[in-house]
Write a protein that holds these residues in place. Structure first.
Motif, PDB file in Angstrom:
ATOM      1  N   LEU A 123      62.311  60.733   8.257  1.00 37.09           N
ATOM      2  CA  LEU A 123      62.117  60.552   6.825  1.00 37.09           C
ATOM      3  C   LEU A 123      63.252  59.706   6.271  1.00 37.09           C
ATOM      4  CD1 LEU A 123      61.231  64.204   5.736  1.00 37.09           C
ATOM      5  CD2 LEU A 123      59.667  62.266   5.905  1.00 37.09           C
ATOM      6  N   ASP A 124      62.913  58.867   5.318  1.00 42.45           N
ATOM      7  CA  ASP A 124      63.917  58.096   4.598  1.00 42.45           C
ATOM      8  C   ASP A 124      64.759  59.064   3.770  1.00 42.45           C
ATOM      9  OD1 ASP A 124      65.207  56.642   2.484  1.00 42.45           O
ATOM     10  OD2 ASP A 124      63.897  54.951   2.954  1.00 42.45           O
ATOM     11  N   LYS A 125      66.068  58.921   3.797  1.00 44.67           N
ATOM     12  CA  LYS A 125      66.940  59.842   3.057  1.00 44.67           C
ATOM     13  C   LYS A 125      66.725  59.775   1.547  1.00 44.67           C
ATOM     14  CE  LYS A 125      70.521  60.459   6.465  1.00 44.67           C
ATOM     15  NZ  LYS A 125      71.938  60.579   6.727  1.00 44.67           N
ATOM     16  N   GLU A 126      66.102  58.743   1.073  1.00 41.54           N
ATOM     17  CA  GLU A 126      65.815  58.607  -0.356  1.00 41.54           C
ATOM     18  C   GLU A 126      64.470  59.238  -0.725  1.00 41.54           C
ATOM     19  OE1 GLU A 126      68.180  57.417  -2.365  1.00 41.54           O
ATOM     20  OE2 GLU A 126      69.361  57.175  -0.548  1.00 41.54           O
ATOM     21  N   SER A 127      63.736  59.684   0.256  1.00 41.58           N
ATOM     22  CA  SER A 127      62.406  60.257   0.049  1.00 41.58           C
ATOM     23  C   SER A 127      62.503  61.627  -0.634  1.00 41.58           C
ATOM     24  CB  SER A 127      61.707  60.409   1.402  1.00 41.58           C
ATOM     25  OG  SER A 127      60.614  61.281   1.299  1.00 41.58           O
ATOM     26  N   PRO A 128      61.621  61.906  -1.596  1.00 40.54           N
ATOM     27  CA  PRO A 128      61.588  63.246  -2.200  1.00 40.54           C
ATOM     28  C   PRO A 128      61.326  64.332  -1.160  1.00 40.54           C
ATOM     29  CG  PRO A 128      60.258  61.725  -3.487  1.00 40.54           C
ATOM     30  CD  PRO A 128      60.666  61.003  -2.229  1.00 40.54           C
ATOM     31  N   LEU A 129      60.544  64.037  -0.135  1.00 45.52           N
ATOM     32  CA  LEU A 129      60.276  65.008   0.921  1.00 45.52           C
ATOM     33  C   LEU A 129      61.558  65.330   1.689  1.00 45.52           C
ATOM     34  CD1 LEU A 129      58.303  66.782   2.427  1.00 45.52           C
ATOM     35  CD2 LEU A 129      57.663  64.808   3.817  1.00 45.52           C
ATOM     36  N   TYR A 130      62.381  64.333   1.938  1.00 45.68           N
ATOM     37  CA  TYR A 130      63.661  64.558   2.621  1.00 45.68           C
ATOM     38  C   TYR A 130      64.537  65.487   1.784  1.00 45.68           C
ATOM     39  CZ  TYR A 130      67.930  63.551   5.239  1.00 45.68           C
ATOM     40  OH  TYR A 130      69.067  63.663   5.997  1.00 45.68           O
ATOM     41  N   GLU A 131      64.586  65.220   0.474  1.00 49.17           N
ATOM     42  CA  GLU A 131      65.371  66.066  -0.427  1.00 49.17           C
ATOM     43  C   GLU A 131      64.842  67.503  -0.412  1.00 49.17           C
ATOM     44  OE1 GLU A 131      65.306  64.209  -4.263  1.00 49.17           O
ATOM     45  OE2 GLU A 131      66.132  62.343  -3.486  1.00 49.17           O
ATOM     46  N   ASP A 132      63.528  67.654  -0.409  1.00 49.95           N
ATOM     47  CA  ASP A 132      62.932  68.996  -0.369  1.00 49.95           C
ATOM     48  C   ASP A 132      63.294  69.712   0.927  1.00 49.95           C
ATOM     49  OD1 ASP A 132      61.789  68.586  -2.839  1.00 49.95           O
ATOM     50  OD2 ASP A 132      59.781  68.153  -2.049  1.00 49.95           O
ATOM     51  N   MET A 133      63.263  68.982   2.032  1.00 47.93           N
ATOM     52  CA  MET A 133      63.592  69.597   3.321  1.00 47.93           C
ATOM     53  C   MET A 133      65.058  70.045   3.353  1.00 47.93           C
ATOM     54  SD  MET A 133      60.723  69.598   4.785  1.00 47.93           S
ATOM     55  CE  MET A 133      60.998  69.951   6.493  1.00 47.93           C
ATOM     56  N   ASP A 175      66.772  70.966   0.727  1.00 48.16           N
ATOM     57  CA  ASP A 175      66.816  72.126  -0.157  1.00 48.16           C
ATOM     58  C   ASP A 175      66.327  73.382   0.577  1.00 48.16           C
ATOM     59  OD1 ASP A 175      67.033  73.523  -2.767  1.00 48.16           O
ATOM     60  OD2 ASP A 175      64.843  73.555  -2.641  1.00 48.16           O
ATOM     61  N   ILE A 176      65.238  73.246   1.314  1.00 50.38           N
ATOM     62  CA  ILE A 176      64.706  74.375   2.085  1.00 50.38           C
ATOM     63  C   ILE A 176      65.734  74.845   3.116  1.00 50.38           C
ATOM     64  CG2 ILE A 176      62.968  75.032   3.802  1.00 50.38           C
ATOM     65  CD1 ILE A 176      61.000  73.215   2.201  1.00 50.38           C
ATOM     66  N   LEU A 177      66.369  73.910   3.803  1.00 50.00           N
ATOM     67  CA  LEU A 177      67.379  74.267   4.799  1.00 50.00           C
ATOM     68  C   LEU A 177      68.539  75.014   4.149  1.00 50.00           C
ATOM     69  CD1 LEU A 177      68.438  74.183   7.687  1.00 50.00           C
ATOM     70  CD2 LEU A 177      69.411  71.927   7.170  1.00 50.00           C
ATOM     71  N   GLU A 178      69.001  74.527   2.990  1.00 55.16           N
ATOM     72  CA  GLU A 178      70.097  75.201   2.287  1.00 55.16           C
ATOM     73  C   GLU A 178      69.700  76.619   1.889  1.00 55.16           C
ATOM     74  OE1 GLU A 178      71.477  72.920  -1.059  1.00 55.16           O
ATOM     75  OE2 GLU A 178      71.802  71.141   0.169  1.00 55.16           O
ATOM     76  N   ARG A 179      68.493  76.786   1.349  1.00 56.73           N
ATOM     77  CA  ARG A 179      68.034  78.116   0.941  1.00 56.73           C
ATOM     78  C   ARG A 179      67.864  79.033   2.151  1.00 56.73           C
ATOM     79  NH1 ARG A 179      62.994  77.794  -2.156  1.00 56.73           N
ATOM     80  NH2 ARG A 179      62.721  75.722  -1.311  1.00 56.73           N
ATOM     81  N   LYS A 180      67.439  78.472   3.285  1.00 54.03           N
ATOM     82  CA  LYS A 180      67.312  79.272   4.511  1.00 54.03           C
ATOM     83  C   LYS A 180      68.673  79.790   4.942  1.00 54.03           C
ATOM     84  CE  LYS A 180      66.188  79.023   9.381  1.00 54.03           C
ATOM     85  NZ  LYS A 180      66.213  78.153  10.517  1.00 54.03           N
ATOM     86  N   GLU A 181      69.645  78.905   4.920  1.00 57.14           N
ATOM     87  CA  GLU A 181      70.990  79.268   5.363  1.00 57.14           C
ATOM     88  C   GLU A 181      71.643  80.301   4.452  1.00 57.14           C
ATOM     89  OE1 GLU A 181      72.800  75.418   5.682  1.00 57.14           O
ATOM     90  OE2 GLU A 181      71.974  75.072   7.684  1.00 57.14           O
ATOM     91  N   THR A 182      71.270  80.330   3.156  1.00 59.01           N
ATOM     92  CA  THR A 182      71.862  81.292   2.212  1.00 59.01           C
ATOM     93  C   THR A 182      70.977  82.518   2.008  1.00 59.01           C
ATOM     94  OG1 THR A 182      70.903  80.141   0.307  1.00 59.01           O
ATOM     95  CG2 THR A 182      73.136  79.504   0.979  1.00 59.01           C
ATOM     96  N   GLY A 183      69.848  82.594   2.736  1.00 59.31           N
ATOM     97  CA  GLY A 183      68.974  83.759   2.639  1.00 59.31           C
ATOM     98  C   GLY A 183      68.167  83.828   1.359  1.00 59.31           C
TER      99      GLY A 183
END
Length: 78
Positions: free
Chosen positions: A45-55, A57-65
């Motif tokens: 994914l292009d780092k500027e893609s909204p999907l990349y940003e969403d992914m 965000d999901i990773l951060e939320r996963k890591e913080t429970g």
């Protein structure tokens, strides 16, 4: 007319909106399952893609429970 040709009668079906929605969900679910089962390899994914940003965000939320998972019934209303 050839002996191999068989006349068929057209069948009409009436569905409610809820039945149509259920049918559409079933078809989409089957298509997604088939797509997910394919081995398509890795894509980037292009780092500027909204999907990349969403992914990210999901990773951060996963890591913080902070993720909330939904049941099959909640998602598909079944």
């Amino acid at each position: 007319m050839s002996d191999n040709v068989i006349a068929t009668q057209e069948t009409k079906v009436t569905l409610s909106v809820q039945q149509l929605e259920s049918l559409i969900r079933k078809v989409v679910r089957e298509e997604l399952e088939e797509f997910a089962a394919q081995e398509l390899g890795i894509f980037h994914l292009d780092k500027e893609s909204p999907l990349y940003e969403d992914m990210e965000d999901i990773l951060e939320r996963k890591e913080t429970g902070q993720l909330k998972f939904h049941t099959h019934e909640e998602i598909w209303n079944e």
